[in-house]
Design an enzyme around this catalytic site. Structure first.
Site, PDB file in Angstrom:
ATOM      1  N   ASN A 152       0.795  -1.225   0.000  1.00  0.00           N
ATOM      2  CA  ASN A 152       0.000   0.000   0.000  1.00  0.00           C
ATOM      3  C   ASN A 152       0.832   1.282   0.000  1.00  0.00           C
ATOM      4  OD1 ASN A 152       0.263  -1.477   2.593  1.00  0.00           O
ATOM      5  ND2 ASN A 152      -0.373   0.473   3.468  1.00  0.00           N
ATOM      6  N   SER A 200     -11.191  -5.696   0.239  1.00  0.00           N
ATOM      7  CA  SER A 200     -11.998  -4.670   0.887  1.00  0.00           C
ATOM      8  C   SER A 200     -12.704  -3.821  -0.162  1.00  0.00           C
ATOM      9  CB  SER A 200     -11.095  -3.792   1.769  1.00  0.00           C
ATOM     10  OG  SER A 200     -11.847  -2.791   2.401  1.00  0.00           O
ATOM     11  N   HIS A 202     -13.820  -0.475   0.070  1.00  0.00           N
ATOM     12  CA  HIS A 202     -13.637   0.980  -0.044  1.00  0.00           C
ATOM     13  C   HIS A 202     -12.378   1.406  -0.781  1.00  0.00           C
ATOM     14  CE1 HIS A 202     -10.651   2.115   3.184  1.00  0.00           C
ATOM     15  NE2 HIS A 202     -10.945   0.900   3.597  1.00  0.00           N
ATOM     16  N   CYS A 326      -2.489   4.970   8.033  1.00  0.00           N
ATOM     17  CA  CYS A 326      -2.560   4.506   9.415  1.00  0.00           C
ATOM     18  C   CYS A 326      -1.377   4.990  10.245  1.00  0.00           C
ATOM     19  CB  CYS A 326      -2.620   2.995   9.448  1.00  0.00           C
ATOM     20  SG  CYS A 326      -3.680   2.365   8.153  1.00  0.00           S
TER      21      CYS A 326
HETATM   22  C1  LIG Z   1      -6.614  -0.549   3.462  1.00  0.00           C
HETATM   23  C2  LIG Z   1      -5.852  -1.802   3.653  1.00  0.00           C
HETATM   24  C3  LIG Z   1      -6.239  -2.749   4.608  1.00  0.00           C
HETATM   25  C4  LIG Z   1      -7.377  -2.513   5.553  1.00  0.00           C
HETATM   26  O1  LIG Z   1      -8.635  -2.587   4.916  1.00  0.00           O
HETATM   27  P1  LIG Z   1      -9.869  -1.900   5.676  1.00  0.00           P
HETATM   28  O2  LIG Z   1     -11.056  -2.354   4.882  1.00  0.00           O
HETATM   29  O3  LIG Z   1      -9.622  -0.433   5.599  1.00  0.00           O
HETATM   30  O4  LIG Z   1      -9.858  -2.403   7.055  1.00  0.00           O
HETATM   31  C5  LIG Z   1      -5.502  -3.906   4.733  1.00  0.00           C
HETATM   32  N1  LIG Z   1      -4.453  -4.132   3.939  1.00  0.00           N
HETATM   33  C6  LIG Z   1      -4.051  -3.262   3.003  1.00  0.00           C
HETATM   34  C7  LIG Z   1      -2.877  -3.585   2.146  1.00  0.00           C
HETATM   35  C8  LIG Z   1      -4.726  -2.062   2.831  1.00  0.00           C
HETATM   36  O5  LIG Z   1      -4.315  -1.189   1.927  1.00  0.00           O
END
Ligand SMILES: *Cc1c(COP(=O)(O)O)cnc(C)c1O
Length: 396
Positions: A152, A200, A202, A326
């Site tokens: 990320n 996920s 979003h 984060c």
């Molecule tokens: C955003 C993200 C998460 C967390 O996902 P959420 O739905 O926001 O809890 C986990 N792993 C990676 C690589 C992410 O980018």
């Protein structure tokens, strides 16, 4: 009104209009509990079944292998904690990497407190997992490997098929956090051979608060939330109906337009990187230039403080981030850039720009102009920049 440019699509994305439209009826008229036997309950059940097909299709899974959760974070927690607990009579060793999301790293730390041993594999200077180090770390106590599909912060896409093959060869389970890869890389979970995969909504223009865990059909992963019989008795709690419908709609849109999205976003990202590198001195791109997420540009601006640049860009209406969303509220240098071997003082001058479907070339031109101005301003007032900047130009 001041211009707004959003360049933080890896933190979250706006919900697309088409997705929102599909969700709205499920808050109001079609609100039935999917576990109820009368018509509006069964309609909800049907809507969830359809969303499950849509999410499954985006990763090449069977719909029976998709379990909806409250987030990518929950999917990561469920996968590694329950897989580890279920296999602890076989062994207590887990392998992950130094560049995982905190959803994974903090789950691994939790397991360490519960008596598991965790090996954190390093990466090279582009962010790639060292496959030899990975294989050498496997012992007869190893029960689980969890390595992310794409990072990320720097966008590096990991060799997940090779990792899955190594895991399989040694009879070890393989989980991958594919939250960033989803909708940005063509994914075929069966071809990869992963046992579990987290995603996920979003991050792909769906709503916040809904994710999913892919669990390979023949894998008996214990439930981690106990209650009713939802999600095939594996994940209790009345379903986030509208959220799940939104995830399905976003997944379908992503699947339909995957090639177009990758092409458009990659071109914009390359245009942005080219301009920044040509027009601002003493910058470099972190991560690999080719095997990286389409929208990711993680850039170090030497001799400046990333937070200061972030705030100046925000005053100009441009939203970017330092490291991951984060860890951006803390002053500890990014664990990901640290693992790439980047010195702490340089990490502090790094910003992550992530481009998405609503980004225009105009947005990027505006961003570059303001970067030029703000980087110059910060370097002018920084004593470090003056002194070292002269050296960097060869004028000692
Ligand atoms: C955003 C993200 C998460 C967390 O996902 P959420 O739905 O926001 O809890 C986990 N792993 C990676 C690589 C992410 O980018």
């Amino acid at each position: 009104m001041k211009r707004q440019v959003y360049l933080d699509y890896s933190a979250t994305t706006p919900v697309k209009e088409e997705v929102l439209e599909k969700m709205i009826p499920y808050f109001t008229q079609s609100f039935g509990n999917p576990s109820s036997l009368y018509t509006i309950g069964q309609n909800s059940k049907q809507a969830i079944a359809e969303a499950r097909e849509q999410v499954a299709a985006l990763i090449g899974a069977d719909s029976k292998e998709i379990y909806f959760t409250s987030s990518g974070t929950e999917a990561d927690n469920w996968a590694v904690i329950e897989a580890a607990e279920a296999r602890k009579n076989k062994g207590n060793h887990i392998i992950t990497s130094k560049i995982e999301h905190h959803a994974l790293l903090h789950s691994a730390e939790y397991l360490e407190k519960r008596g598991f041993d965790v090996t954190y594999i390093g990466v090279d200077d582009k962010g790639f997992i060292d496959l030899d180090e990975l294989e050498a770390a496997i012992t007869d106590k190893t029960i689980l490997i969890s390595i992310m599909y794409a990072n990320n912060e720097v966008g590096t896409i990991e060799p997940v098929s090779e990792i899955a093959a190594i895991a399989k060869k040694h009879g070890v389970l393989f989980h991958t956090d594919a939250v960033q890869a989803l909708g940005n890389v063509p994914i075929d979970v069966h071809a990869i051979g992963a046992d579990m995969m987290s995603v996920s909504a979003h991050k792909i223009y769906g709503p916040k608060g809904v994710g999913a865990l892919y669990i390979r059909k023949s894998l008996a992963l214990p439930s981690h939330i106990h209650g009713g019989g939802q999600e095939n008795k594996k994940r209790a709690g009345t379903e986030n109906l509208a959220g799940i419908v939104g995830f399905g709609a976003a997944a379908e849109l992503a699947a339909t337009n995957l090639d177009g999205h990758i092409e458009k976003v990659t071109a914009l990202r390359n245009y942005f990187i080219d301009r920044v590198c040509k027009e601002i001195p003493d910058v470099y791109v972190n991560g690999d230039i080719l095997r990286r997420l389409p929208g990711n540009a993680n850039i170090t601006f030497e001799y400046i403080e990333g937070e200061a640049l972030l705030l100046l860009m925000d005053l100009d209406g441009v939203a970017v981030s330092t490291g991951s969303a984060c860890s951006s509220a803390s002053l500890t240098p990014s664990h990901v850039l640290t693992a790439l071997g980047i010195p702490a003082e340089i990490i502090h001058g790094s910003l992550r720009f992530t481009i998405g479907d609503f980004t225009t070339k105009d947005d990027l031109d505006y961003t570059v102009e303001h970067l030029i101005k703000n980087v110059e301003k910060l370097r002018r007032i920084s004593s470090v920049s003056k002194e070292k900047g002269w050296q960097a130009y060869g004028v000692v």
